[in-house]
Design a protein around this motif. Structure first.
Motif, short mmCIF file in Angstrom:
data_model
loop_
_atom_site.label_atom_id
_atom_site.label_comp_id
_atom_site.label_asym_id
_atom_site.label_seq_id
_atom_site.Cartn_x
_atom_site.Cartn_y
_atom_site.Cartn_z
N ASP A 83 1.30 -0.98 0.12
CA ASP A 83 0.03 0.09 0.35
C ASP A 83 0.96 1.39 -0.48
O ASP A 83 1.67 1.22 0.76
N ARG A 84 0.61 2.00 -0.44
CA ARG A 84 1.33 3.27 -0.39
C ARG A 84 1.36 4.41 -0.11
O ARG A 84 0.12 4.20 0.75
N ALA A 85 2.08 5.85 0.53
CA ALA A 85 1.27 6.19 1.34
C ALA A 85 0.71 7.70 0.67
O ALA A 85 1.26 7.62 -0.59
N LYS A 86 0.34 7.41 1.25
CA LYS A 86 -1.28 9.05 1.12
C LYS A 86 -1.79 9.59 1.57
O LYS A 86 -1.39 10.01 2.62
N SER A 87 -2.60 10.81 1.59
CA SER A 87 -3.12 11.84 2.24
C SER A 87 -3.59 11.06 3.56
O SER A 87 -4.21 10.13 3.29
N ARG A 127 3.22 4.94 8.87
CA ARG A 127 2.19 4.28 9.42
C ARG A 127 0.80 4.11 9.79
O ARG A 127 0.56 5.17 10.58
N ILE A 128 -0.35 3.54 9.00
CA ILE A 128 -0.79 3.78 10.44
C ILE A 128 -1.20 2.94 11.17
O ILE A 128 -0.44 1.98 11.45
N GLU A 129 -1.50 3.95 13.32
CA GLU A 129 -1.51 2.70 14.33
C GLU A 129 -2.91 2.68 14.72
O GLU A 129 -3.70 3.15 14.71
N MET A 130 -3.13 1.32 14.59
CA MET A 130 -4.21 1.19 15.77
C MET A 130 -4.28 0.95 17.31
O MET A 130 -3.29 0.19 16.95
N HIS A 131 -4.91 1.16 18.26
CA HIS A 131 -5.13 1.56 19.26
C HIS A 131 -6.31 1.44 19.68
O HIS A 131 -7.54 1.38 19.21
N LEU A 132 -6.31 1.02 21.02
CA LEU A 132 -7.18 0.53 21.82
C LEU A 132 -7.14 1.50 22.76
O LEU A 132 -6.15 1.07 23.26
N ALA A 133 -8.03 2.28 22.78
CA ALA A 133 -7.26 3.40 24.45
C ALA A 133 -8.26 3.28 24.96
O ALA A 133 -10.11 3.04 25.02
N ALA A 134 -8.06 3.79 26.53
CA ALA A 134 -8.98 3.54 27.90
C ALA A 134 -9.78 4.15 28.12
O ALA A 134 -9.46 5.50 28.50
N THR A 135 -11.82 3.96 27.61
CA THR A 135 -12.21 5.34 28.58
C THR A 135 -12.23 5.90 29.34
O THR A 135 -12.85 7.37 30.51
N GLU A 182 -1.73 -2.75 16.23
CA GLU A 182 -1.26 -3.55 14.91
C GLU A 182 -0.64 -1.81 13.59
O GLU A 182 -1.05 -0.55 14.45
N ASN A 183 0.05 -1.84 12.90
CA ASN A 183 0.81 -1.29 12.45
C ASN A 183 0.98 -1.45 10.61
O ASN A 183 0.74 -2.77 10.34
N SER A 184 0.13 -0.73 9.94
CA SER A 184 0.28 -0.57 8.53
C SER A 184 1.71 0.42 7.62
O SER A 184 0.86 1.27 7.15
N HIS A 185 2.40 -0.01 7.53
CA HIS A 185 3.35 0.67 6.89
C HIS A 185 2.41 0.72 5.44
O HIS A 185 2.08 -0.09 4.65
N LYS A 186 3.40 2.31 5.09
CA LYS A 186 2.54 2.68 3.58
C LYS A 186 3.90 3.23 2.88
O LYS A 186 4.41 3.95 3.36
N TYR A 187 4.20 2.68 1.95
CA TYR A 187 5.08 3.16 1.25
C TYR A 187 5.68 3.78 -0.45
O TYR A 187 4.43 3.26 -1.19
N GLY A 188 5.75 4.65 -0.37
CA GLY A 188 5.96 5.27 -2.04
C GLY A 188 6.50 4.65 -2.77
O GLY A 188 7.73 3.45 -1.78
N PRO A 189 6.66 4.42 -4.04
CA PRO A 189 7.53 3.25 -4.57
C PRO A 189 8.80 3.46 -4.61
O PRO A 189 9.47 2.73 -4.44
#
Ligand code: AVJ
Length: 318
Positions: free
Chosen positions: A193-197, A248-256, A279-286
């Motif tokens: 997946d590519r880096a983007k906005s 990278r996109i990071e996913m977290h679970l936050a205690a409320t 989770e980490n989901s790294h995004k790479y440009g070409p």
């Protein structure tokens, strides 16, 4: 990728590696649990649902790229290689590739033996003349391929931007291990997946229907179910953030709120606002992608993308 339990509703024995990762991960600061544990039966179903979401473009985009690139791909790889897929080909992408390159054999590799055999059986129906040799194992380590494919040149297939779950250091280790497993003259077809906005990325990981939130929080349900946990799941909120510094996109679970719970009797306390990184989901440009491939011992030879340049598929040679 999917990891079926024994049967619906039946209590499965806790995987010792799951227990170790959860306990160590929750004791660490910042708290973090590896993304691979998302994929119990429910998590795999939720991931399937994610791939159909309007906001989640990667799956449909990569599938479309694979369909249109076929004639071009064949000029590079020819026909009759043995295709070795890292992760066991549950997706609709596998038949697209197999129809394109007409391999001499297909070797799906997965850590979940049950799931591997199920998807191999389904593929055999669709490709009755194709020799399929499933291989149960951890593709993060160098593997010995079945003797039947020893003499065929290999085409490795690693779709889905799964490599994005790994840090660059882990990703280069994996690419090197793949090169070792596939041997001389091998080629690798890999989706990234590519880096983007962040305006596109964040909704892809925090959809309006809340399916990704459910996927993330299912990890807590799984801990409660399989590790005798008492986590108050309703006290955790899904969070998807773009970490620009690390691309990278990071996913977290936050205690409320402040929460106390136990896992197999061990006590944990989290304060309001504290998070578990899931989770980490790294995004790479070409350019990033090609440097990563070279760092992992591969030479990029071709690249395909979609008209909106959302996702890329790379072909590299050993
Ligand atoms: C399967 C790792 C490629 O990172 O996009 C989807 C997993 N997580 N939505 C990704 C995922 C949240 C997915 N990969």
């Amino acid at each position: 990728m999917l990891k079926p339990e024994i049967e619906d509703g039946q209590m499965s024995l806790a995987d010792p590696a799951f227990r170790a990762d959860v306990l160590a991960g929750l004791e660490r600061s910042p708290r973090a649990i590896p993304a691979r544990w998302f994929y119990d039966r429910k998590g795999s179903e939720l991931f399937e649902a994610i791939t159909d979401l309007p906001e989640y473009y990667p799956t449909r985009t990569e599938t479309a790229i694979l369909k249109t690139m076929c004639p071009d791909l064949v000029t590079h790889v020819g026909r009759g290689r043995a295709v070795v897929e890292f992760g066991s080909g549950s997706s609709t992408k596998t038949p697209v590739l197999l129809r394109c390159v007409e391999p001499s054999a297909y070797v799906p590799i997965d850590i979940s033996g049950d799931f591997l055999r199920d998807s191999a059986r389904a593929l055999q129906q669709a490709f009755p003349d194709l020799p399929i040799h499933p291989l149960e194992g951890d593709f993060m380590r160098p593997l010995a391929l079945p003797a039947m494919v020893a003499d065929a040149p290999k085409l490795g297939f690693f779709p889905g931007s799964t490599i994005g779950n790994m840090t660059p250091a882990m990703a280069t280790d994996l690419l090197r291990a793949m090169r070792g497993s596939l041997g001389e003259g091998a080629m690798l077809l890999i989706g990234m997946d590519r880096a983007k906005s962040s305006d596109v990325l964040v909704p892809a990981y925090d959809d309006a229907q809340g399916v990704t939130a459910a996927f993330n929080r299912n990890l807590l349900d799984r801990i409660n179910r399989e590790l005798d946990g008492t986590i108050p799941v309703e006290a955790f909120r899904h969070r998807a953030v773009w970490n620009d510094d690390r691309s990278r996109i990071e996913m977290h679970l936050a205690a409320t709120r402040d929460v106390d719970f136990t896992i197999e009797g061990r006590p944990f306390a989290m304060t309001a606002g504290e998070t578990i990184h899931t989770e980490n989901s790294h995004k790479y440009g070409p350019r990033d992608a090609k440097i990563l491939l070279r760092a992992g011992g591969w030479t990029p030879v071709a690249e395909w993308t979609d008209p909106d340049q959302l996702f890329s598929v790379y072909l590299a040679e050993a």
